[in-house]
Design a protein around this motif. Structure first.
Motif, PDB file in Angstrom:
ATOM      1  N   THR A   1       5.134   1.011  -4.740  1.00 55.54           N
ATOM      2  CA  THR A   1       6.187   0.063  -5.103  1.00 55.54           C
ATOM      3  C   THR A   1       7.354   0.167  -4.132  1.00 55.54           C
ATOM      4  OG1 THR A   1       5.606   0.145  -7.454  1.00 55.54           O
ATOM      5  CG2 THR A   1       7.829  -0.583  -6.898  1.00 55.54           C
ATOM      6  N   ALA A   2       7.741   1.389  -3.784  1.00 57.53           N
ATOM      7  CA  ALA A   2       8.880   1.599  -2.889  1.00 57.53           C
ATOM      8  C   ALA A   2       8.623   1.016  -1.510  1.00 57.53           C
ATOM      9  CB  ALA A   2       9.183   3.096  -2.784  1.00 57.53           C
ATOM     10  N   VAL A   3       7.415   1.201  -0.988  1.00 53.14           N
ATOM     11  CA  VAL A   3       7.081   0.655   0.333  1.00 53.14           C
ATOM     12  C   VAL A   3       7.175  -0.866   0.311  1.00 53.14           C
ATOM     13  CG1 VAL A   3       5.234   0.349   2.019  1.00 53.14           C
ATOM     14  CG2 VAL A   3       5.639   2.599   1.032  1.00 53.14           C
TER      15      VAL A   3
ATOM     16  N   ALA B   1      11.643   6.729   0.402  1.00 49.10           N
ATOM     17  CA  ALA B   1      11.672   7.916  -0.458  1.00 49.10           C
ATOM     18  C   ALA B   1      12.705   7.771  -1.572  1.00 49.10           C
ATOM     19  CB  ALA B   1      11.964   9.156   0.376  1.00 49.10           C
ATOM     20  N   LEU B   2      13.867   7.210  -1.249  1.00 48.36           N
ATOM     21  CA  LEU B   2      14.928   7.054  -2.244  1.00 48.36           C
ATOM     22  C   LEU B   2      14.570   6.000  -3.282  1.00 48.36           C
ATOM     23  CD1 LEU B   2      18.031   7.225   0.133  1.00 48.36           C
ATOM     24  CD2 LEU B   2      17.236   8.987  -1.455  1.00 48.36           C
ATOM     25  N   VAL B   3      13.997   4.886  -2.842  1.00 48.90           N
ATOM     26  CA  VAL B   3      13.592   3.840  -3.792  1.00 48.90           C
ATOM     27  C   VAL B   3      12.506   4.364  -4.721  1.00 48.90           C
ATOM     28  CG1 VAL B   3      12.493   1.572  -4.016  1.00 48.90           C
ATOM     29  CG2 VAL B   3      14.266   1.932  -2.283  1.00 48.90           C
ATOM     30  N   ALA B   4      11.607   5.181  -4.194  1.00 49.02           N
ATOM     31  CA  ALA B   4      10.532   5.743  -5.017  1.00 49.02           C
ATOM     32  C   ALA B   4      11.085   6.662  -6.102  1.00 49.02           C
ATOM     33  CB  ALA B   4       9.548   6.515  -4.132  1.00 49.02           C
ATOM     34  N   ASP B   5      12.226   7.288  -5.817  1.00 48.77           N
ATOM     35  CA  ASP B   5      12.818   8.250  -6.756  1.00 48.77           C
ATOM     36  C   ASP B   5      13.949   7.643  -7.572  1.00 48.77           C
ATOM     37  OD1 ASP B   5      12.675  10.889  -7.757  1.00 48.77           O
ATOM     38  OD2 ASP B   5      14.466  11.453  -6.632  1.00 48.77           O
TER      39      ASP B   5
ATOM     40  N   SER C   1       5.550  -1.847 -12.755  1.00 47.57           N
ATOM     41  CA  SER C   1       4.668  -1.799 -13.922  1.00 47.57           C
ATOM     42  C   SER C   1       3.196  -1.915 -13.526  1.00 47.57           C
ATOM     43  CB  SER C   1       5.022  -2.931 -14.893  1.00 47.57           C
ATOM     44  OG  SER C   1       4.823  -4.206 -14.285  1.00 47.57           O
ATOM     45  N   ILE C   2       2.944  -2.115 -12.235  1.00 39.89           N
ATOM     46  CA  ILE C   2       1.574  -2.298 -11.754  1.00 39.89           C
ATOM     47  C   ILE C   2       1.142  -1.171 -10.819  1.00 39.89           C
ATOM     48  CG2 ILE C   2       0.020  -3.831 -10.476  1.00 39.89           C
ATOM     49  CD1 ILE C   2       1.893  -6.148 -11.213  1.00 39.89           C
ATOM     50  N   PHE C   3       2.051  -0.780  -9.905  1.00 40.98           N
ATOM     51  CA  PHE C   3       1.694   0.173  -8.857  1.00 40.98           C
ATOM     52  C   PHE C   3       2.422   1.499  -9.029  1.00 40.98           C
ATOM     53  CE2 PHE C   3       1.445  -4.098  -6.827  1.00 40.98           C
ATOM     54  CZ  PHE C   3       0.074  -4.118  -6.597  1.00 40.98           C
ATOM     55  N   PRO C   4       1.913   2.562  -8.397  1.00 38.63           N
ATOM     56  CA  PRO C   4       2.620   3.853  -8.388  1.00 38.63           C
ATOM     57  C   PRO C   4       3.968   3.719  -7.687  1.00 38.63           C
ATOM     58  CG  PRO C   4       0.341   4.099  -7.658  1.00 38.63           C
ATOM     59  CD  PRO C   4       0.607   2.635  -7.721  1.00 38.63           C
ATOM     60  N   SER C   5       4.854   4.683  -7.909  1.00 37.54           N
ATOM     61  CA  SER C   5       6.228   4.589  -7.407  1.00 37.54           C
ATOM     62  C   SER C   5       6.300   4.479  -5.883  1.00 37.54           C
ATOM     63  CB  SER C   5       7.035   5.800  -7.880  1.00 37.54           C
ATOM     64  OG  SER C   5       6.450   7.007  -7.407  1.00 37.54           O
TER      65      SER C   5
END
Length: 243
Positions: free
Chosen positions: A64-66, A126-130, A57-61
């Motif tokens: 956040t994933a990193v 990459a998977l967590v971001a998606d 809810s704060i950072f881009p995907s």
């Protein structure tokens, strides 16, 4: 503290870097503690899911994933990643089986290990971001992966030495069945794609165990790390498939 409590803390200390209260190791049994492995996975998944909810809810995907993958590694002390790197260094070395086992014991990171480590982390990020809107995959992946460790113990051992070998000898079939209740119920709750993800993790576990058998004659403690990392990745991969 009863045996159940001791075994839970042993499982938590074996699988994570989370501080645990002191307990009587003489009462503990690593194989018996396997029944708590998926509970530990559920705790890890809960932390990751909560972190994703806040950070998402704060950072881009991608940011956040990193952070999520970094927290994931911190919670486990990098233990499983270390096992993955050791397996890559040993299994892919063009040397006899005996030499491969020696390479896996070497604390230095080799070229194959670095490549395997980097590619796995990049794919996980990459998977967590998606993953959204299927963020519950962060809950499922750690649970399933720690269940897969118990299945690995049914394969032949490469060596009789080490904690991994001692653990494998003490894991019973009933431990595997009881530990499987959490991932199966969680998969049923999340839907058919989650159940397919569990199947994907099982196939990865079998492939890794077969690879170890061909490369070094059986499974070792390092293979537990490879199976955990790749099982988690397999679960995430299936959950983001557009099917």
């Amino acid at each position: 503290m009863g045996y159940a409590g001791v075994d839970f803390w042993l499982a938590l200390s074996f699988l994570t870097a989370v501080p645990t209260p002191s307990f009587d190791y003489e009462k503990a049994n690593l194989g018996r503690s396997g029944v708590w492995f998926t509970v530990v996975g559920l705790l890890l998944g809960g932390i990751l899911l909560g972190a994703e909810f806040v950070l998402g809810s704060i950072f881009p995907s991608w940011a956040t994933a990193v952070i999520i993958v970094f927290v994931w590694a911190l919670l486990t002390g990098g233990l499983h990643l270390d096992g993955l790197a050791d397996c890559f260094d040993g299994f892919l070395a063009p040397v006899p089986k005996e030499r491969r086992l020696e390479i896996m014991k070497d604390p230095r990171l080799g070229t194959f290990g670095a490549i395997g480590l980097l590619m796995t982390l990049l794919l996980k990020v990459a998977l967590v971001a998606d993953l959204r809107p299927s963020a519950f995959g962060l809950l499922l992946a750690p649970v399933v992966a720690r269940w897969m460790i118990l299945f690995v113990t049914r394969w032949p051992l490469a060596t009789e030495r080490g904690m991994g070998s001692a653990f494998a000898k003490d894991v019973s079939k009933s431990t595997i069945v009881v530990a499987g209740l959490i991932p199966l119920l969680l998969g049923a709750w999340l839907g058919w794609q989650a159940l397919l993800a569990i199947l994907g993790a099982i196939l990865i576990m079998m492939a890794c165990s077969f690879w170890a058998t061909r490369a070094i004659g059986g499974v070792t403690g390092d293979l537990f790390g490879l199976v955990v990392e790749w099982s988690e990745t397999a679960v995430l991969l299936v959950l983001v498939m557009r099917i």
